[in-house]
Design a protein around this motif. Structure first.
Motif, PDB file in Angstrom:
ATOM      1  N   LEU A  13      -4.056  18.892  10.643  1.00 51.52           N
ATOM      2  CA  LEU A  13      -3.714  19.643   9.434  1.00 51.52           C
ATOM      3  C   LEU A  13      -4.477  20.955   9.360  1.00 51.52           C
ATOM      4  O   LEU A  13      -3.940  21.962   8.899  1.00 51.52           O
ATOM      5  CB  LEU A  13      -3.983  18.804   8.194  1.00 51.52           C
ATOM      6  N   LYS A  59       7.075  19.549  13.747  1.00 49.42           N
ATOM      7  CA  LYS A  59       6.536  20.492  12.770  1.00 49.42           C
ATOM      8  C   LYS A  59       7.528  21.601  12.402  1.00 49.42           C
ATOM      9  O   LYS A  59       7.180  22.763  12.296  1.00 49.42           O
ATOM     10  CB  LYS A  59       5.211  21.079  13.261  1.00 49.42           C
ATOM     11  N   TYR A  69       3.621  17.670   4.306  1.00 48.64           N
ATOM     12  CA  TYR A  69       4.444  17.398   5.483  1.00 48.64           C
ATOM     13  C   TYR A  69       5.081  16.023   5.304  1.00 48.64           C
ATOM     14  O   TYR A  69       4.694  15.251   4.428  1.00 48.64           O
ATOM     15  CB  TYR A  69       3.604  17.444   6.769  1.00 48.64           C
ATOM     16  N   ALA A  84       2.210  16.028  10.871  1.00 48.50           N
ATOM     17  CA  ALA A  84       0.906  16.642  11.119  1.00 48.50           C
ATOM     18  C   ALA A  84       0.235  16.146  12.392  1.00 48.50           C
ATOM     19  O   ALA A  84      -0.617  16.829  12.929  1.00 48.50           O
ATOM     20  CB  ALA A  84      -0.030  16.394   9.939  1.00 48.50           C
TER      21      ALA A  84
END
Length: 154
Positions: A13, A59, A69, A84
């Motif tokens: 992250l 992503k 996310y 992530a």
């Protein structure tokens, strides 16, 4: 193992924040988490689970917003998609605990089975501060999965 998972997720992250240009003052809201999960559920329904899970895990910017996310769990605790940390995909996290000893994935799966749509509270490493902080995860049950997105309670 749990501390390792938290560290890996935190590092992943932190990299996302660096790439997106987010700063410590920019956090997703509960409304944004709900909207993201609803968008993810619609994407799964429209495109099928395999394509959707790959999209979330790679992503795709449509499914990442600052610290928010998408994560998808099977109701057995197995990670099916993780926006992530792709290293968690395929892992059984049912026995994962937060710093207070809460089995948060087991609780999440149980809530999905019992309620279908819910908010869950637990503690997780904040990718910006590197500190364990309260987090809220919004999830919706879809077939035999829980589609989730979380925000930090700051």
């Amino acid at each position: 193992m749990t501390k390792l998972l938290h560290g890996c997720a935190g590092a992943a992250l932190a990299a996302l924040f660096t790439l997106s240009g987010a700063s410590a003052g920019e956090w997703a809201t509960k409304d944004e988490a709900q909207a993201m999960v609803k968008k993810a559920v619609a994407f799964i329904k429209a495109n099928g689970a395999p394509k959707a899970y790959e999209t979330f895990t790679k992503k795709n910017p449509d499914f990442i917003d600052r610290d928010l996310y998408v994560v998808v769990y099977g109701l057995d605790g197995k990670v099916l998609a993780h926006g992530a940390n792709d290293k968690l995909v395929g892992k059984d996290l049912l026995d994962s605990q937060d710093v207070d000893g809460k089995f948060f994935v087991k609780e999440r799966v149980d809530l999905a089975k019992a309620k279908g749509t819910f908010w869950q509270e637990y503690k997780f490493v904040n990718p910006v501060t590197k500190k364990v902080e309260p987090k809220q995860m919004y999830c919706e049950k879809l077939d035999e999965t829980a589609v989730c997105g979380g925000v930090y309670k700051l």
